[in-house]
Enzyme design. Structure first.
Site, PDB file in Angstrom:
ATOM      1  N   GLY A 102      26.234 -16.972  67.423  1.00  0.00           N
ATOM      2  CA  GLY A 102      25.080 -16.133  67.114  1.00  0.00           C
ATOM      3  C   GLY A 102      24.135 -15.955  68.286  1.00  0.00           C
ATOM      4  O   GLY A 102      24.546 -15.977  69.453  1.00  0.00           O
ATOM      5  N   ASP A 127      23.282 -15.570  59.593  1.00  0.00           N
ATOM      6  CA  ASP A 127      21.954 -14.965  59.542  1.00  0.00           C
ATOM      7  C   ASP A 127      21.992 -13.444  59.668  1.00  0.00           C
ATOM      8  O   ASP A 127      21.044 -12.767  59.269  1.00  0.00           O
ATOM      9  CB  ASP A 127      21.067 -15.533  60.658  1.00  0.00           C
ATOM     10  CG  ASP A 127      20.970 -17.045  60.614  1.00  0.00           C
ATOM     11  OD1 ASP A 127      21.081 -17.607  59.512  1.00  0.00           O
ATOM     12  OD2 ASP A 127      20.791 -17.664  61.684  1.00  0.00           O
TER      13      ASP A 127
END
Length: 323
Positions: A102, A127
């Site tokens: 990420g 996320d």
């Protein structure tokens, strides 16, 4: 190009193994040798690598997490640490690195790129806050865990005419909470991108109670300004105004550990193949993502240190569906 390496970094996400598998098998089909780096950037600095064959990645597509492991590395934040990582790669004859992870992981990809080592990133985080892609590996699985939990909580909530406050993961992004809230039929959704006070939550719950609802669900992203615990405490203090008695459920890391959905397996496979295609084309310093259902490459300089915002225009939809 003869040899590449692949690592997973940051928080694990369902579908990472599908991406590793796709990188190894796509690269091997093109005659490349592939190193698997164990334990993320920490393993890169410690020179923890081993060759991966087609058979080594057999049977991992359905497994959650990452079979290569992941670890935080403070040393990688230093120039000396990154230089050691690059030296280890070059000593093994590795021509390029694929980083699956990420925001923090791709910031690391950018740092290596700026030091002259070829890197391609693959967008992977539950996320879904990375620029350069509409969706990231792992987010669909995480949303499905949250929705399943909400569905089960609604059963017991209705039996007792009770409410539940459910906290989802997502750090500073409300994407998982918002999508799970809409799909799960929550009465209220609280996300970092749009402030809603405990008093406003209590008001919405009271309106639901007056409409004759036998249960109520409040979904709160972990990064929301007012925490799930804070909202619960306020509503319990004003119980007579709210109507429902509330309980708290924090989903936490259970959202990471499930078997990846078909969507995440397919996404990991497509992005893994896309990363190898980029390397074969001589394209590095990019993030591989999916935009409008097509493989897209975004310069890492446009990714590092920035986050994708949630479409708050979906909040009215969530509210309308809760009536």
């Amino acid at each position: 190009m003869k040899q590449i390496a692949v690592l997973t970094s940051g928080g694990d996400a369902p579908g990472m193994n599908a991406a590793i598998r796709a990188v190894v098998r796509s690269a091997t089909a093109e005659g490349l040798l592939v190193y698997g780096v164990h334990n993320g950037y920490a393993g890169l600095i410690a020179n923890e690598m081993s060759y991966l064959t087609r058979r080594d990645v057999g049977g991992i597509i359905q497994r959650g997490g990452t079979f290569l492991g992941s670890a935080r590395s403070q040393e990688f934040y230093t120039v000396e640490g990154r230089e050691r990582a690059i030296d280890n790669l070059r000593q093994r004859g590795v021509d390029a690195l694929v980083v699956i992870g990420g925001n923090g992981s791709q910031t690391g990809s950018l740092a290596l790129t700026n030091m002259g080592f070829p890197v391609v990133g693959i967008a992977s985080t539950i996320d879904n806050d990375l620029l350069g892609t509409d969706v990231t590996i792992g987010v669909d699985s995480a949303i499905n865990v949250a929705v399943e939990a909400i569905d089960r909580l609604k059963v017991t909530a209705e039996s007792h005419r009770r409410g539940f406050v459910v906290e989802t993961m997502g750090r500073d992004s409300g994407y998982v909470a918002l999508m799970a809230g809409i799909a799960g039929g929550a009465e209220v959704v609280c996300i970092p991108e749009f402030e809603i006070t405990p008093a406003e939550v209590a008001k919405e719950l009271r309106l639901a109670f007056e409409r004759g609802k036998r249960r109520a669900l409040v979904v709160v992203a972990e990064g929301a300004r007012y925490s799930a615990q804070g909202i619960l405490a306020y509503c319990e203090e004003h119980r007579q105004e709210v109507g429902f008695s509330l309980r708290l459920t924090i989903l936490g890391h259970v959202q990471r550990g499930r078997t990846p959905t078909a969507t995440d397996r397919l996404l990991g496979t497509r992005l893994g193949k896309g990363a190898v295609d980029a390397l074969l084309e001589g394209r590095t310093g990019v993030l591989v993502g999916l935009i409008e259902d097509s493989i897209a490459y975004t310069d890492l300089h446009e990714i590092g240190g920035r986050k994708k915002s949630v479409d708050v225009a979906l909040l009215p939809l969530a509210r309308a569906m809760a009536q």
